[in-house]
Design an enzyme around this catalytic site. Structure first.
Site, PDB file in Angstrom:
ATOM      1  N   GLU A   1       0.864  -1.175   0.000  1.00  0.00           N
ATOM      2  CA  GLU A   1       0.000   0.000   0.000  1.00  0.00           C
ATOM      3  C   GLU A   1       0.903   1.228   0.000  1.00  0.00           C
ATOM      4  O   GLU A   1       1.669   1.435   0.944  1.00  0.00           O
ATOM      5  CB  GLU A   1      -0.865   0.057   1.253  1.00  0.00           C
ATOM      6  CG  GLU A   1      -1.795  -1.108   1.479  1.00  0.00           C
ATOM      7  CD  GLU A   1      -2.483  -0.981   2.826  1.00  0.00           C
ATOM      8  OE1 GLU A   1      -2.396   0.110   3.446  1.00  0.00           O
ATOM      9  OE2 GLU A   1      -3.091  -1.956   3.279  1.00  0.00           O
TER      10      GLU A   1
ATOM     11  N   ASP B   1      -4.302   7.796  11.038  1.00  0.00           N
ATOM     12  CA  ASP B   1      -2.889   7.486  11.218  1.00  0.00           C
ATOM     13  C   ASP B   1      -2.390   7.844  12.610  1.00  0.00           C
ATOM     14  O   ASP B   1      -2.704   8.916  13.149  1.00  0.00           O
ATOM     15  CB  ASP B   1      -2.047   8.235  10.177  1.00  0.00           C
ATOM     16  CG  ASP B   1      -2.361   7.807   8.764  1.00  0.00           C
ATOM     17  OD1 ASP B   1      -2.873   6.678   8.596  1.00  0.00           O
ATOM     18  OD2 ASP B   1      -2.096   8.583   7.834  1.00  0.00           O
TER      19      ASP B   1
END
Length: 270
Positions: free
Chosen positions: A49, A60
């Site tokens: 990815e 994140d």
């Protein structure tokens, strides 16, 4: 079949889960990030990815945020992201992009899909896009022949699981816990239960289920691989680059870490 679909099917036929690594394009610079993803593939990642750095990364954790901030400071653009995608594909792995929706919309939905396909990419993970609001992306990904990967979480209702799985192609991303990315001492207890529930939603389609968030070593990779179709790891790769004194050391550490995870995934062959 996309390269992603073929890769996951081959792993399943071999009785194992696929190893999926995440790394942000442009960290610490574009050429260095190409070197790192090549090391990830050489170490055993079946799928990579490629992260599109974004200034408001709600999913994140601090390590990936730090890496993405450095990529943004270096001037990384979507075109650079596609260059890293191309490098992954040329290295022999299935290449994905993980991106929040805003950068794709600003780039142009149809143009993004077309440029992703032209770079040899297989599909895109959109963590903040839900199927009900994904009409333009569904049309664009269909036209470009891309897989589209949506997320499910422990909080997802059975109805939400079914809706998300029906809209996904390639695999569905099962976020193992309610939180952000990062390494943890043990795999969240919610992960196995979420996969079991998602299996019910994919009973007819057979759509693969890949698990991410919190996986940080080979033992944890083996644990998740015993019940999921794919094991997703990102923070550990970024951490090794952040902590390395130079690119050569970073590359060696990344390759070694990928090999450890790949060994764990294969140890759990079913």
């Amino acid at each position: 079949m996309t390269t992603l679909q073929r890769t996951l099917a081959e792993a399943r036929a071999a009785g194992r889960a696929a190893l999926i690594g995440y790394y942000p394009a442009g960290f610490p610079d574009v050429e260095s990030s190409i070197r790192i993803v090549q090391e990830m593939v050489a170490g055993g990642c079946d799928v990579v990815e490629v992260g599109l750095p974004y200034s408001d990364p709600t999913m994140d954790g601090p390590v990936i945020q730090q890496a993405a901030d450095r990529a943004l400071a270096a001037g990384t653009t979507p075109k650079d992201v596609f260059a890293v995608v191309r490098a992954v594909a040329e290295a022999g792995a299935a290449a994905l992009v993980m991106s929040y929706w805003n950068p794709i919309e600003r780039y142009g939905v149809d143009a993004f899909a077309a440029d992703m396909a032209a770079a040899g990419g297989s599909g895109v993970i959109t963590p903040d896009l839900i199927p009900e609001e994904a009409g333009p992306w569904i049309s664009a990904s269909d036209a470009a022949g891309l897989d589209r990967i949506f997320l499910v979480a422990p909080s997802s209702t059975d109805r939400r699981l079914k809706l998300t799985c029906d809209a996904s192609r390639g695999f569905v991303y099962a976020a193992s816990l309610m939180g952000v990315t990062g390494t943890r001492d043990k795999v969240a207890a919610t992960a196995r239960k979420l996969v079991e529930r998602t299996r019910e939603a994919t009973r007819d389609s057979g759509l693969p289920i890949c698990v991410g968030l919190g996986i940080s070593n080979g033992d944890q990779a083996a644990e998740v691989a015993s019940y999921a179709d794919g094991v997703i790891v990102g923070t550990g790769f970024c951490r090794r680059v952040l902590d390395a004194p130079d690119l050569d050391t970073a590359g060696a550490r990344v390759r070694s870490f990928a090999a450890e995870l790949a060994e764990g995934v294969r140890a759990a062959a079913r």
